[in-house]
Write a protein that holds these residues in place. Structure first.
Motif, PDB file in Angstrom:
ATOM      1  N   ASP A   1      72.598  26.930 -33.609  1.00  0.00           N
ATOM      2  CA  ASP A   1      72.859  28.212 -32.964  1.00  0.00           C
ATOM      3  C   ASP A   1      71.611  29.087 -32.906  1.00  0.00           C
ATOM      4  OD1 ASP A   1      72.659  28.562 -35.644  1.00  0.00           O
ATOM      5  OD2 ASP A   1      74.339  29.969 -35.830  1.00  0.00           O
ATOM      6  N   ARG A   2      70.405  28.480 -32.976  1.00  0.00           N
ATOM      7  CA  ARG A   2      69.164  29.253 -32.920  1.00  0.00           C
ATOM      8  C   ARG A   2      68.348  28.864 -31.691  1.00  0.00           C
ATOM      9  NH1 ARG A   2      67.606  32.142 -37.412  1.00  0.00           N
ATOM     10  NH2 ARG A   2      68.785  31.753 -39.326  1.00  0.00           N
ATOM     11  N   CYS A   3      67.697  29.852 -31.102  1.00  0.00           N
ATOM     12  CA  CYS A   3      66.795  29.602 -29.980  1.00  0.00           C
ATOM     13  C   CYS A   3      65.532  28.922 -30.507  1.00  0.00           C
ATOM     14  CB  CYS A   3      66.429  30.916 -29.293  1.00  0.00           C
ATOM     15  SG  CYS A   3      65.135  30.766 -28.044  1.00  0.00           S
ATOM     16  N   GLY A   4      65.054  27.913 -29.797  1.00  0.00           N
ATOM     17  CA  GLY A   4      63.872  27.192 -30.244  1.00  0.00           C
ATOM     18  C   GLY A   4      62.590  27.971 -30.094  1.00  0.00           C
ATOM     19  N   LEU A   5      62.598  29.120 -29.428  1.00  0.00           N
ATOM     20  CA  LEU A   5      61.382  29.907 -29.212  1.00  0.00           C
ATOM     21  C   LEU A   5      61.309  31.103 -30.157  1.00  0.00           C
ATOM     22  CD1 LEU A   5      61.243  29.940 -25.313  1.00  0.00           C
ATOM     23  CD2 LEU A   5      59.849  28.594 -26.863  1.00  0.00           C
ATOM     24  N   CYS A   6      62.330  31.939 -30.169  1.00  0.00           N
ATOM     25  CA  CYS A   6      62.286  33.154 -30.982  1.00  0.00           C
ATOM     26  C   CYS A   6      63.089  33.031 -32.279  1.00  0.00           C
ATOM     27  CB  CYS A   6      62.793  34.348 -30.181  1.00  0.00           C
ATOM     28  SG  CYS A   6      64.519  34.180 -29.630  1.00  0.00           S
TER      29      CYS A   6
ATOM     30  N   ALA B   1      70.630  16.690 -28.626  1.00  0.00           N
ATOM     31  CA  ALA B   1      69.892  17.953 -28.744  1.00  0.00           C
ATOM     32  C   ALA B   1      70.765  19.086 -28.219  1.00  0.00           C
ATOM     33  CB  ALA B   1      68.582  17.886 -27.968  1.00  0.00           C
ATOM     34  N   PRO B   2      71.385  19.860 -29.093  1.00  0.00           N
ATOM     35  CA  PRO B   2      72.229  20.978 -28.637  1.00  0.00           C
ATOM     36  C   PRO B   2      71.416  22.003 -27.848  1.00  0.00           C
ATOM     37  CG  PRO B   2      72.597  20.494 -30.955  1.00  0.00           C
ATOM     38  CD  PRO B   2      71.399  19.718 -30.545  1.00  0.00           C
TER      39      PRO B   2
ATOM     40  N   GLY C   1      78.280  31.751 -30.298  1.00  0.00           N
ATOM     41  CA  GLY C   1      79.241  31.786 -29.205  1.00  0.00           C
ATOM     42  C   GLY C   1      78.666  31.377 -27.873  1.00  0.00           C
ATOM     43  N   PHE C   2      77.414  30.899 -27.842  1.00  0.00           N
ATOM     44  CA  PHE C   2      76.818  30.526 -26.562  1.00  0.00           C
ATOM     45  C   PHE C   2      76.395  29.062 -26.567  1.00  0.00           C
ATOM     46  CE2 PHE C   2      76.194  35.096 -26.723  1.00  0.00           C
ATOM     47  CZ  PHE C   2      76.564  35.479 -25.459  1.00  0.00           C
ATOM     48  N   ASP C   3      77.057  28.224 -27.346  1.00  0.00           N
ATOM     49  CA  ASP C   3      76.725  26.810 -27.374  1.00  0.00           C
ATOM     50  C   ASP C   3      77.108  26.182 -26.038  1.00  0.00           C
ATOM     51  OD1 ASP C   3      76.155  24.267 -27.974  1.00  0.00           O
ATOM     52  OD2 ASP C   3      77.435  24.102 -29.746  1.00  0.00           O
ATOM     53  N   LEU C   4      76.134  25.555 -25.396  1.00  0.00           N
ATOM     54  CA  LEU C   4      76.356  24.959 -24.078  1.00  0.00           C
ATOM     55  C   LEU C   4      76.539  23.456 -24.153  1.00  0.00           C
ATOM     56  CD1 LEU C   4      73.767  26.952 -21.970  1.00  0.00           C
ATOM     57  CD2 LEU C   4      76.182  27.404 -22.298  1.00  0.00           C
TER      58      LEU C   4
ATOM     59  N   VAL D   1      68.555  29.597 -21.293  1.00  0.00           N
ATOM     60  CA  VAL D   1      69.035  28.340 -21.852  1.00  0.00           C
ATOM     61  C   VAL D   1      67.846  27.551 -22.390  1.00  0.00           C
ATOM     62  CG1 VAL D   1      70.222  26.180 -21.370  1.00  0.00           C
ATOM     63  CG2 VAL D   1      70.979  28.297 -20.272  1.00  0.00           C
ATOM     64  N   VAL D   2      67.881  27.232 -23.682  1.00  0.00           N
ATOM     65  CA  VAL D   2      66.820  26.440 -24.307  1.00  0.00           C
ATOM     66  C   VAL D   2      67.466  25.397 -25.210  1.00  0.00           C
ATOM     67  CG1 VAL D   2      65.088  28.274 -24.268  1.00  0.00           C
ATOM     68  CG2 VAL D   2      66.620  28.075 -26.214  1.00  0.00           C
ATOM     69  N   VAL D   3      66.697  24.332 -25.450  1.00  0.00           N
ATOM     70  CA  VAL D   3      67.152  23.291 -26.370  1.00  0.00           C
ATOM     71  C   VAL D   3      66.827  23.738 -27.784  1.00  0.00           C
ATOM     72  CG1 VAL D   3      66.915  20.869 -27.029  1.00  0.00           C
ATOM     73  CG2 VAL D   3      66.766  21.532 -24.619  1.00  0.00           C
ATOM     74  N   CYS D   4      67.719  23.514 -28.713  1.00  0.00           N
ATOM     75  CA  CYS D   4      67.497  23.961 -30.078  1.00  0.00           C
ATOM     76  C   CYS D   4      66.295  23.238 -30.681  1.00  0.00           C
ATOM     77  CB  CYS D   4      68.742  23.722 -30.927  1.00  0.00           C
ATOM     78  SG  CYS D   4      68.967  22.014 -31.425  1.00  0.00           S
ATOM     79  N   ALA D   5      65.667  23.885 -31.663  1.00  0.00           N
ATOM     80  CA  ALA D   5      64.486  23.314 -32.297  1.00  0.00           C
ATOM     81  C   ALA D   5      64.865  22.084 -33.108  1.00  0.00           C
ATOM     82  CB  ALA D   5      63.834  24.358 -33.205  1.00  0.00           C
ATOM     83  N   VAL D   6      64.025  21.066 -33.022  1.00  0.00           N
ATOM     84  CA  VAL D   6      64.205  19.855 -33.823  1.00  0.00           C
ATOM     85  C   VAL D   6      63.004  19.724 -34.754  1.00  0.00           C
ATOM     86  CG1 VAL D   6      65.619  18.680 -32.113  1.00  0.00           C
ATOM     87  CG2 VAL D   6      63.142  18.459 -32.020  1.00  0.00           C
ATOM     88  N   PRO D   7      63.177  19.164 -35.943  1.00  0.00           N
ATOM     89  CA  PRO D   7      62.076  19.141 -36.913  1.00  0.00           C
ATOM     90  C   PRO D   7      60.974  18.150 -36.588  1.00  0.00           C
ATOM     91  CG  PRO D   7      63.995  18.016 -37.811  1.00  0.00           C
ATOM     92  CD  PRO D   7      64.430  18.634 -36.511  1.00  0.00           C
ATOM     93  N   TRP D   8      61.219  17.200 -35.690  1.00  0.00           N
ATOM     94  CA  TRP D   8      60.222  16.148 -35.470  1.00  0.00           C
ATOM     95  C   TRP D   8      59.403  16.344 -34.184  1.00  0.00           C
ATOM     96  CZ3 TRP D   8      65.511  15.192 -35.466  1.00  0.00           C
ATOM     97  CH2 TRP D   8      66.099  15.027 -34.211  1.00  0.00           C
ATOM     98  N   ALA D   9      59.649  17.450 -33.451  1.00  0.00           N
ATOM     99  CA  ALA D   9      58.914  17.661 -32.201  1.00  0.00           C
ATOM    100  C   ALA D   9      58.707  19.148 -31.979  1.00  0.00           C
ATOM    101  CB  ALA D   9      59.678  17.048 -31.027  1.00  0.00           C
ATOM    102  N   ARG D  10      57.672  19.476 -31.238  1.00  0.00           N
ATOM    103  CA  ARG D  10      57.401  20.868 -30.868  1.00  0.00           C
ATOM    104  C   ARG D  10      58.212  21.233 -29.640  1.00  0.00           C
ATOM    105  NH1 ARG D  10      52.497  18.673 -32.624  1.00  0.00           N
ATOM    106  NH2 ARG D  10      51.577  19.847 -34.362  1.00  0.00           N
TER     107      ARG D  10
END
Length: 372
Positions: A3-8, A40-41, A14-17, A50-59
């Motif tokens: 539920d976190r934006c990968g940028l900020c 990738a949620p 409530g905005f899971d797509l 709309v952004v893809v959530c942050a993953v630990p193995w990629a930028r």
């Protein structure tokens, strides 16, 4: 992290797509590739959409794993982009994008502008068409700490804005050439910092004045029909330019001939050499010699040197500061030489951002170590 934006990194409840399966290239083994594939949620951020959530193995925004990008960045620092692209089986432009992402992440983790006391500011040509970069180097560490496209007052003000008011007050010495687009903003935003004018540029002005006198004497001899004298003066250019300690036997003989036959040109040569000597003496002796040089130049009846005397009088404060603190732009020029080498090795850059990213990785100690 669903539920976190990968940028900020802001929560977006409530905005899971939903989820989408994505692949990241992880390793290149000869002609085969290893991939990491996972769900990738996606979230909708109020700020970034709309952004893809942050993953630990990629930028963010990358199709490659962190280890893969770190290896590409390390290779790009040590060899050409074409070789990296061939070895890692990626596109030539992809190498630049990876370098920008790795550099941006490293700059967020390390504050390169912290603790700056003595800095040097200069510009370097990036490519044809008056494309320049402005670079800032720390004299204490010898590292490149900031670079941006442009060569004007706004570029320097952008650096001072990023530095901040508090850290601007901590600056003690700033070395540069006599460009007003550097000295103006520094004097306004950092009034406590002493501006040190680079000795090389001051001596270069004297060399240019000497060469102007040489051309005048040569043209006068040619108009008078003195062909041999004109030919000798034309071949004496490097004898007049070089440091006396580095003259060859032939050049020393040429200088002796000028001393006997052309007092005016030899007087200009002595003025140039005496100005160079100012930077080799202790501060008190150098100030006294500078005063004597200015008096000699004003009464020399050589208009280029009289003009130079007026310029030096206007810039006297910066010249004396450089003599007092023994500070020049030598470190900045060394960084510029390495940036030219990076550009040459890459056969040029289409984007200033790619060049800046690679320069920061190489010259600001931001290059990651080889993974594993």
């Amino acid at each position: 992290e669903r539920d976190r934006c990968g940028l900020c990194r802001r929560r977006a409840p409530g905005f899971d797509l939903g989820e989408g399966r994505r692949r990241w290239r992880a390793l290149d083994l000869g002609t085969t590739f290893a991939y990491v594939e996972a769900e990738a949620p996606r979230v909708r951020c109020r700020r970034h959409g709309v952004v893809v959530c942050a993953v630990p193995w990629a930028r963010h925004g990358s199709r490659f794993t962190r280890a893969f990008e770190d290896e590409v960045a390390w290779l790009a620092v040590n060899c050409s982009k074409s070789a990296v692209a061939a070895l890692m089986r990626i596109a030539w432009r992809t190498v630049g994008g990876i370098c920008e992402r790795v550099c941006a992440e490293a700059e967020r983790e390390v504050d390169l502008l912290a603790g700056l006391r003595r800095i040097g500011i200069d510009e370097i040509s990036q490519r044809k068409g008056q494309r320049y970069l402005t670079v800032v180097v720390c004299h204490d560490t010898g590292r490149l700490v900031w670079a941006a496209a442009g060569r004007d007052r706004k570029t320097v003000e952008a650096f001072l804005d990023q530095l901040g008011e508090e850290r601007c007050k901590q600056l003690e010495l700033v070395s540069c050439d006599m460009a007003s687009w550097i000295s103006g903003p520094v004097a306004e935003r950092c009034p406590q910092a002493e501006l040190c004018l680079d000795p090389f540029h001051i001596v270069q002005l004297a060399t240019d004045a000497l060469d102007e006198i040489r051309r005048e004497v040569w043209n006068e001899a040619r108009r008078a029909g003195q062909t041999a004298v004109a030919q000798d003066l034309k071949g004496a250019r490097f004898a007049l330019w070089k440091n006396p300690d580095n003259l060859t036997a032939r050049q020393q003989a040429k200088l002796s001939d000028i001393q006997r036959t052309n007092r005016r040109l030899y007087r200009a040569y002595l003025l140039k050499e005496q100005l160079r000597q100012i930077y080799r003496l202790p501060a008190e002796e150098a100030v006294a010699l500078l005063d004597r040089w200015l008096a000699w130049a004003r009464r020399s009846r050589l208009e280029p040197f009289r003009k130079l005397a007026r310029t030096i009088t206007d810039q006297r404060t910066g010249i004396l500061a450089a003599i007092k603190h023994r500070l020049s732009n030598a470190r900045v020029e060394a960084i510029n030489t390495q940036i030219r080498l990076i550009t040459r090795r890459a056969f040029g850059f289409h984007s200033a951002n790619a060049l800046i990213a690679l320069a920061m990785l190489s010259l600001a100690d931001l290059c990651p170590s080889l993974p594993h």
